[in-house]
Scaffold this motif. Sequence first.
Motif, PDB file in Angstrom:
ATOM      1  N   GLY A   1       0.796  -1.224   0.000  1.00  0.00           N
ATOM      2  CA  GLY A   1       0.000   0.000   0.000  1.00  0.00           C
ATOM      3  C   GLY A   1       0.824   1.266   0.000  1.00  0.00           C
ATOM      4  N   HIS A   2       1.937   1.267   0.736  1.00  0.00           N
ATOM      5  CA  HIS A   2       2.769   2.478   0.780  1.00  0.00           C
ATOM      6  C   HIS A   2       3.408   2.762  -0.578  1.00  0.00           C
ATOM      7  CE1 HIS A   2       5.678  -0.746   1.471  1.00  0.00           C
ATOM      8  NE2 HIS A   2       6.637   0.109   1.112  1.00  0.00           N
ATOM      9  N   ARG A   3       3.746   1.718  -1.323  1.00  0.00           N
ATOM     10  CA  ARG A   3       4.307   1.919  -2.665  1.00  0.00           C
ATOM     11  C   ARG A   3       3.240   2.437  -3.632  1.00  0.00           C
ATOM     12  NH1 ARG A   3       9.523  -0.488  -3.471  1.00  0.00           N
ATOM     13  NH2 ARG A   3      10.066  -1.732  -1.645  1.00  0.00           N
ATOM     14  N   VAL A   4       2.030   1.974  -3.451  1.00  0.00           N
ATOM     15  CA  VAL A   4       0.919   2.462  -4.271  1.00  0.00           C
ATOM     16  C   VAL A   4       0.764   3.965  -4.055  1.00  0.00           C
ATOM     17  CG1 VAL A   4      -1.581   2.373  -4.628  1.00  0.00           C
ATOM     18  CG2 VAL A   4      -0.289   0.248  -4.344  1.00  0.00           C
ATOM     19  N   CYS A   5       0.761   4.392  -2.801  1.00  0.00           N
ATOM     20  CA  CYS A   5       0.623   5.823  -2.497  1.00  0.00           C
ATOM     21  C   CYS A   5       1.812   6.618  -3.034  1.00  0.00           C
ATOM     22  CB  CYS A   5       0.469   6.026  -0.990  1.00  0.00           C
ATOM     23  SG  CYS A   5      -1.138   5.499  -0.378  1.00  0.00           S
ATOM     24  N   ASP A   6       3.020   6.061  -2.896  1.00  0.00           N
ATOM     25  CA  ASP A   6       4.213   6.739  -3.429  1.00  0.00           C
ATOM     26  C   ASP A   6       4.114   6.912  -4.940  1.00  0.00           C
ATOM     27  OD1 ASP A   6       5.264   6.827  -0.870  1.00  0.00           O
ATOM     28  OD2 ASP A   6       6.716   5.191  -1.203  1.00  0.00           O
ATOM     29  N   ALA A   7       3.653   5.859  -5.625  1.00  0.00           N
ATOM     30  CA  ALA A   7       3.531   5.918  -7.077  1.00  0.00           C
ATOM     31  C   ALA A   7       2.463   6.919  -7.505  1.00  0.00           C
ATOM     32  CB  ALA A   7       3.219   4.529  -7.643  1.00  0.00           C
ATOM     33  N   ILE A   8       1.338   6.924  -6.814  1.00  0.00           N
ATOM     34  CA  ILE A   8       0.266   7.880  -7.128  1.00  0.00           C
ATOM     35  C   ILE A   8       0.761   9.309  -6.938  1.00  0.00           C
ATOM     36  CG2 ILE A   8      -1.991   8.756  -6.375  1.00  0.00           C
ATOM     37  CD1 ILE A   8      -2.770   5.795  -5.840  1.00  0.00           C
TER      38      ILE A   8
ATOM     39  N   PRO B   1      -4.128  12.932 -13.403  1.00  0.00           N
ATOM     40  CA  PRO B   1      -4.322  12.359 -14.743  1.00  0.00           C
ATOM     41  C   PRO B   1      -4.127  13.387 -15.864  1.00  0.00           C
ATOM     42  CG  PRO B   1      -6.051  11.596 -13.283  1.00  0.00           C
ATOM     43  CD  PRO B   1      -5.269  12.638 -12.524  1.00  0.00           C
ATOM     44  N   GLU B   2      -4.474  14.642 -15.625  1.00  0.00           N
ATOM     45  CA  GLU B   2      -4.299  15.684 -16.645  1.00  0.00           C
ATOM     46  C   GLU B   2      -2.822  15.861 -16.986  1.00  0.00           C
ATOM     47  OE1 GLU B   2      -6.051  16.380 -13.673  1.00  0.00           O
ATOM     48  OE2 GLU B   2      -7.922  15.798 -14.629  1.00  0.00           O
ATOM     49  N   ARG B   3      -1.969  15.739 -15.976  1.00  0.00           N
ATOM     50  CA  ARG B   3      -0.520  15.854 -16.184  1.00  0.00           C
ATOM     51  C   ARG B   3      -0.036  14.716 -17.076  1.00  0.00           C
ATOM     52  NH1 ARG B   3       3.965  14.019 -12.471  1.00  0.00           N
ATOM     53  NH2 ARG B   3       5.797  15.145 -13.200  1.00  0.00           N
ATOM     54  N   VAL B   4      -0.516  13.514 -16.819  1.00  0.00           N
ATOM     55  CA  VAL B   4      -0.131  12.357 -17.627  1.00  0.00           C
ATOM     56  C   VAL B   4      -0.623  12.525 -19.056  1.00  0.00           C
ATOM     57  CG1 VAL B   4      -0.399   9.857 -17.894  1.00  0.00           C
ATOM     58  CG2 VAL B   4      -0.076  10.846 -15.611  1.00  0.00           C
ATOM     59  N   ARG B   5      -1.844  13.023 -19.232  1.00  0.00           N
ATOM     60  CA  ARG B   5      -2.367  13.253 -20.576  1.00  0.00           C
ATOM     61  C   ARG B   5      -1.538  14.299 -21.323  1.00  0.00           C
ATOM     62  NH1 ARG B   5      -6.288  12.261 -17.866  1.00  0.00           N
ATOM     63  NH2 ARG B   5      -8.416  12.699 -17.770  1.00  0.00           N
ATOM     64  N   ALA B   6      -1.118  15.342 -20.615  1.00  0.00           N
ATOM     65  CA  ALA B   6      -0.293  16.380 -21.249  1.00  0.00           C
ATOM     66  C   ALA B   6       1.032  15.789 -21.730  1.00  0.00           C
ATOM     67  CB  ALA B   6      -0.043  17.525 -20.270  1.00  0.00           C
TER      68      ALA B   6
ATOM     69  N   ALA C   1       1.510  12.628 -22.491  1.00  0.00           N
ATOM     70  CA  ALA C   1       1.182  11.731 -23.607  1.00  0.00           C
ATOM     71  C   ALA C   1       1.043  12.532 -24.899  1.00  0.00           C
ATOM     72  CB  ALA C   1      -0.091  10.951 -23.309  1.00  0.00           C
ATOM     73  N   ASP C   2       0.440  13.706 -24.819  1.00  0.00           N
ATOM     74  CA  ASP C   2       0.319  14.578 -25.990  1.00  0.00           C
ATOM     75  C   ASP C   2       1.693  14.997 -26.495  1.00  0.00           C
ATOM     76  OD1 ASP C   2      -2.430  14.381 -25.912  1.00  0.00           O
ATOM     77  OD2 ASP C   2      -2.715  16.333 -24.936  1.00  0.00           O
ATOM     78  N   ARG C   3       2.587  15.346 -25.565  1.00  0.00           N
ATOM     79  CA  ARG C   3       3.953  15.723 -25.965  1.00  0.00           C
ATOM     80  C   ARG C   3       4.657  14.555 -26.649  1.00  0.00           C
ATOM     81  NH1 ARG C   3       5.110  18.202 -20.338  1.00  0.00           N
ATOM     82  NH2 ARG C   3       4.065  20.189 -20.546  1.00  0.00           N
ATOM     83  N   PHE C   4       4.532  13.379 -26.046  1.00  0.00           N
ATOM     84  CA  PHE C   4       5.190  12.222 -26.631  1.00  0.00           C
ATOM     85  C   PHE C   4       4.603  11.878 -27.997  1.00  0.00           C
ATOM     86  CE2 PHE C   4       6.518  11.076 -22.184  1.00  0.00           C
ATOM     87  CZ  PHE C   4       7.881  11.234 -22.422  1.00  0.00           C
ATOM     88  N   SER C   5       3.321  12.145 -28.204  1.00  0.00           N
ATOM     89  CA  SER C   5       2.720  11.849 -29.509  1.00  0.00           C
ATOM     90  C   SER C   5       3.363  12.710 -30.596  1.00  0.00           C
ATOM     91  CB  SER C   5       1.211  12.046 -29.476  1.00  0.00           C
ATOM     92  OG  SER C   5       0.878  13.422 -29.443  1.00  0.00           O
ATOM     93  N   LEU C   6       3.851  13.888 -30.232  1.00  0.00           N
ATOM     94  CA  LEU C   6       4.543  14.728 -31.207  1.00  0.00           C
ATOM     95  C   LEU C   6       5.841  14.078 -31.669  1.00  0.00           C
ATOM     96  CD1 LEU C   6       3.988  18.194 -29.519  1.00  0.00           C
ATOM     97  CD2 LEU C   6       2.916  17.354 -31.614  1.00  0.00           C
TER      98      LEU C   6
END
Length: 119
Positions: free
Chosen positions: A16-23, A29-34, A36-41
């Motif tokens: 559980g502590h690793r899950v929280c660290d990873a989150i 999620p918006e940061r991850v999408r941004a 992903a958009d950069r990587f798509s370029l």
Amino acid sequence: MHLVPAERAGQRTIDGHRVCDAIAAVGEPERVRAWADRFSLLSDPGRLYLLLALHEAGPIAVSDLAVVTGMRDTAVSQALRLLRTAGIVHGEKDGRIVRYRLVEGPMAALLEHCVSREA
């Protein structure tokens, strides 16, 4: 497991502590999408070729980039327009010539990291 979203709180976890660290590290999620958009370029070989050329050569004109990449001027212009809209490149007018350069930031750092790893 205080960082697990409510809709996933009932799922089984091992560490559980690793899950929280990873989150916490991944962020919203918006940061991850941004990202992903950069990587798509970068997923288009032509755009990647242009970015690598700009990274290595500095400010350079569209027609010169066409020679470097083997692309048509119109294809180079279209790709640069997309990269400019994304804030990755910037064009500077010098009379009738526009020279493009890579904007300092995360994408430039990523390209630098990739290029330096190959050496």
